[in-house]
Write a protein that holds these residues in place. Sequence first.
Motif, PDB file in Angstrom:
ATOM      1  N   ILE A   1       0.832  -1.201   0.000  1.00  0.00           N
ATOM      2  CA  ILE A   1       0.000   0.000   0.000  1.00  0.00           C
ATOM      3  C   ILE A   1       0.866   1.250   0.000  1.00  0.00           C
ATOM      4  N   SER A   2       1.908   1.251   0.805  1.00  0.00           N
ATOM      5  CA  SER A   2       2.806   2.403   0.893  1.00  0.00           C
ATOM      6  C   SER A   2       3.486   2.680  -0.446  1.00  0.00           C
ATOM      7  N   SER A   3       3.998   1.627  -1.087  1.00  0.00           N
ATOM      8  CA  SER A   3       4.674   1.796  -2.385  1.00  0.00           C
ATOM      9  C   SER A   3       3.711   2.341  -3.428  1.00  0.00           C
ATOM     10  N   PHE A   4       2.495   1.792  -3.444  1.00  0.00           N
ATOM     11  CA  PHE A   4       1.507   2.224  -4.436  1.00  0.00           C
ATOM     12  C   PHE A   4       1.137   3.687  -4.229  1.00  0.00           C
ATOM     13  N   VAL A   5       0.908   4.065  -2.967  1.00  0.00           N
ATOM     14  CA  VAL A   5       0.520   5.450  -2.671  1.00  0.00           C
ATOM     15  C   VAL A   5       1.640   6.421  -3.037  1.00  0.00           C
ATOM     16  N   ASN A   6       2.877   6.077  -2.696  1.00  0.00           N
ATOM     17  CA  ASN A   6       4.000   6.977  -2.930  1.00  0.00           C
ATOM     18  C   ASN A   6       4.408   7.055  -4.404  1.00  0.00           C
ATOM     19  N   GLN A   7       4.096   6.020  -5.182  1.00  0.00           N
ATOM     20  CA  GLN A   7       4.477   6.011  -6.597  1.00  0.00           C
ATOM     21  C   GLN A   7       3.473   6.743  -7.477  1.00  0.00           C
ATOM     22  N   HIS A   8       2.284   7.000  -6.966  1.00  0.00           N
ATOM     23  CA  HIS A   8       1.254   7.659  -7.769  1.00  0.00           C
ATOM     24  C   HIS A   8       0.824   8.953  -7.081  1.00  0.00           C
ATOM     25  N   PRO A   9       1.266  10.098  -7.600  1.00  0.00           N
ATOM     26  CA  PRO A   9       0.951  11.389  -6.966  1.00  0.00           C
ATOM     27  C   PRO A   9      -0.551  11.640  -6.798  1.00  0.00           C
ATOM     28  N   THR A  10      -1.356  11.243  -7.800  1.00  0.00           N
ATOM     29  CA  THR A  10      -2.797  11.492  -7.692  1.00  0.00           C
ATOM     30  C   THR A  10      -3.427  10.629  -6.604  1.00  0.00           C
ATOM     31  N   VAL A  11      -2.926   9.401  -6.449  1.00  0.00           N
ATOM     32  CA  VAL A  11      -3.430   8.528  -5.383  1.00  0.00           C
ATOM     33  C   VAL A  11      -3.037   9.097  -4.024  1.00  0.00           C
ATOM     34  N   LYS A  12      -1.826   9.629  -3.946  1.00  0.00           N
ATOM     35  CA  LYS A  12      -1.361  10.212  -2.683  1.00  0.00           C
ATOM     36  C   LYS A  12      -2.217  11.420  -2.307  1.00  0.00           C
ATOM     37  N   MET A  13      -2.554  12.252  -3.293  1.00  0.00           N
ATOM     38  CA  MET A  13      -3.410  13.405  -3.022  1.00  0.00           C
ATOM     39  C   MET A  13      -4.803  12.946  -2.590  1.00  0.00           C
ATOM     40  N   LEU A  14      -5.298  11.873  -3.213  1.00  0.00           N
ATOM     41  CA  LEU A  14      -6.592  11.322  -2.836  1.00  0.00           C
ATOM     42  C   LEU A  14      -6.550  10.787  -1.407  1.00  0.00           C
ATOM     43  N   ALA A  15      -5.449  10.113  -1.056  1.00  0.00           N
ATOM     44  CA  ALA A  15      -5.293   9.573   0.299  1.00  0.00           C
ATOM     45  C   ALA A  15      -5.264  10.703   1.334  1.00  0.00           C
TER      46      ALA A  15
ATOM     47  N   MET B   1      -8.789   4.312  -9.824  1.00  0.00           N
ATOM     48  CA  MET B   1      -8.234   3.105 -10.454  1.00  0.00           C
ATOM     49  C   MET B   1      -8.527   3.090 -11.959  1.00  0.00           C
ATOM     50  N   LEU B   2      -9.745   3.505 -12.333  1.00  0.00           N
ATOM     51  CA  LEU B   2     -10.095   3.593 -13.749  1.00  0.00           C
ATOM     52  C   LEU B   2      -9.238   4.637 -14.458  1.00  0.00           C
ATOM     53  N   ASN B   3      -8.996   5.769 -13.789  1.00  0.00           N
ATOM     54  CA  ASN B   3      -8.144   6.803 -14.360  1.00  0.00           C
ATOM     55  C   ASN B   3      -6.716   6.307 -14.562  1.00  0.00           C
ATOM     56  N   LEU B   4      -6.187   5.583 -13.559  1.00  0.00           N
ATOM     57  CA  LEU B   4      -4.829   5.047 -13.677  1.00  0.00           C
ATOM     58  C   LEU B   4      -4.730   4.059 -14.830  1.00  0.00           C
ATOM     59  N   LYS B   5      -5.732   3.210 -14.959  1.00  0.00           N
ATOM     60  CA  LYS B   5      -5.734   2.230 -16.042  1.00  0.00           C
ATOM     61  C   LYS B   5      -5.826   2.914 -17.397  1.00  0.00           C
ATOM     62  N   MET B   6      -6.653   3.958 -17.482  1.00  0.00           N
ATOM     63  CA  MET B   6      -6.798   4.688 -18.730  1.00  0.00           C
ATOM     64  C   MET B   6      -5.507   5.413 -19.097  1.00  0.00           C
ATOM     65  N   ARG B   7      -4.855   6.029 -18.100  1.00  0.00           N
ATOM     66  CA  ARG B   7      -3.607   6.743 -18.380  1.00  0.00           C
ATOM     67  C   ARG B   7      -2.494   5.790 -18.788  1.00  0.00           C
ATOM     68  N   ALA B   8      -2.517   4.572 -18.236  1.00  0.00           N
ATOM     69  CA  ALA B   8      -1.481   3.601 -18.587  1.00  0.00           C
ATOM     70  C   ALA B   8      -1.595   3.161 -20.048  1.00  0.00           C
ATOM     71  N   LYS B   9      -2.821   3.148 -20.567  1.00  0.00           N
ATOM     72  CA  LYS B   9      -3.034   2.690 -21.946  1.00  0.00           C
ATOM     73  C   LYS B   9      -2.999   3.822 -22.955  1.00  0.00           C
ATOM     74  N   SER B  10      -3.169   5.039 -22.496  1.00  0.00           N
ATOM     75  CA  SER B  10      -3.248   6.168 -23.425  1.00  0.00           C
ATOM     76  C   SER B  10      -1.867   6.571 -23.910  1.00  0.00           C
ATOM     77  N   LYS B  11      -1.826   7.150 -25.101  1.00  0.00           N
ATOM     78  CA  LYS B  11      -0.583   7.643 -25.692  1.00  0.00           C
ATOM     79  C   LYS B  11      -0.657   9.164 -25.753  1.00  0.00           C
ATOM     80  N   PRO B  12       0.505   9.831 -25.667  1.00  0.00           N
ATOM     81  CA  PRO B  12       0.478  11.290 -25.732  1.00  0.00           C
ATOM     82  C   PRO B  12      -0.047  11.784 -27.080  1.00  0.00           C
ATOM     83  N   VAL B  13      -0.763  12.891 -27.064  1.00  0.00           N
ATOM     84  CA  VAL B  13      -1.313  13.452 -28.295  1.00  0.00           C
ATOM     85  C   VAL B  13      -0.181  13.987 -29.159  1.00  0.00           C
ATOM     86  N   GLN B  14      -0.199  13.637 -30.456  1.00  0.00           N
ATOM     87  CA  GLN B  14       0.811  14.095 -31.397  1.00  0.00           C
ATOM     88  C   GLN B  14       0.204  15.141 -32.323  1.00  0.00           C
ATOM     89  N   LEU B  15       0.832  16.301 -32.417  1.00  0.00           N
ATOM     90  CA  LEU B  15       0.383  17.323 -33.355  1.00  0.00           C
ATOM     91  C   LEU B  15       0.745  16.912 -34.775  1.00  0.00           C
TER      92      LEU B  15
END
Length: 262
Positions: free
Chosen positions: A186-200, A237-251
Amino acid sequence: MELLSNPEIWISLVTLTVLEIVLGIDNIIFISILSGKLPENQQKKARQLGLALAMITRVLLLLSLNWVMGLTATLFNPGDWIGVSKEGLLEKMAISGRDLILIIGGLFLIYKSTSEIHEKLEGQDHQVEGGKVHSFSGVIFQILILDIVFSLDSVITAVGMADEILVMIAAVVIAVIVMMVSAGGISSFVNQHPTVKMLALSFLLLIGVSLLAEGFEQHIPKGYIYFAMAFSVLVEMLNLKMRAKSKPVQLHNSPGNADYRE
């Protein structure tokens, strides 16, 4: 042996253990965030020591049930100070020893959560606050303060759900062992994800407000709080999963685009 052969005892033990684990989630989050301020080689030790102190505190409180239940007796009433009748609202604001502990603990949790959120938004170094490096003893002291508050709430819950002191102690010990095993992940997960840490941290702020309200006899059903927390975690969790699969927008005219031409 009579206790071991009684199915009601086992049902109480399982139910109380699960409840203790649920009530201990906020404790794990708080310990994880505070221990994350220490050097990496001290974090695991701080988490294990913090949870061990939580277990010791709860067992000692269970062994002092008469004292714990005495904390619910009224110490003073604001109406006495201003010469107003105790009926109505002022009667509900009668302050007991338990209320004082909850109020102080709630204020401390609100302060710590707010300062942590401010620190993250300001981008300060995670081991420095106000120019001072966090010490191991200082972190453990802060954990101990909140352990006392969380333990008091946990023990009062245990008293209301079980009659046998041995069942209560067994449930607390099992719950803390489970938390010790899961605290690292739990500690590793919280500290590795800034948005999760802010939520916590937001959860801890919410719990601080809840403790403060409880201290003033304004009861907020815990089911509402835990449902809101669970729903927020699901969305994150859905946001994290979506961000993991998404690619940066290319102009269209960026070098990373296949149609890019100089």
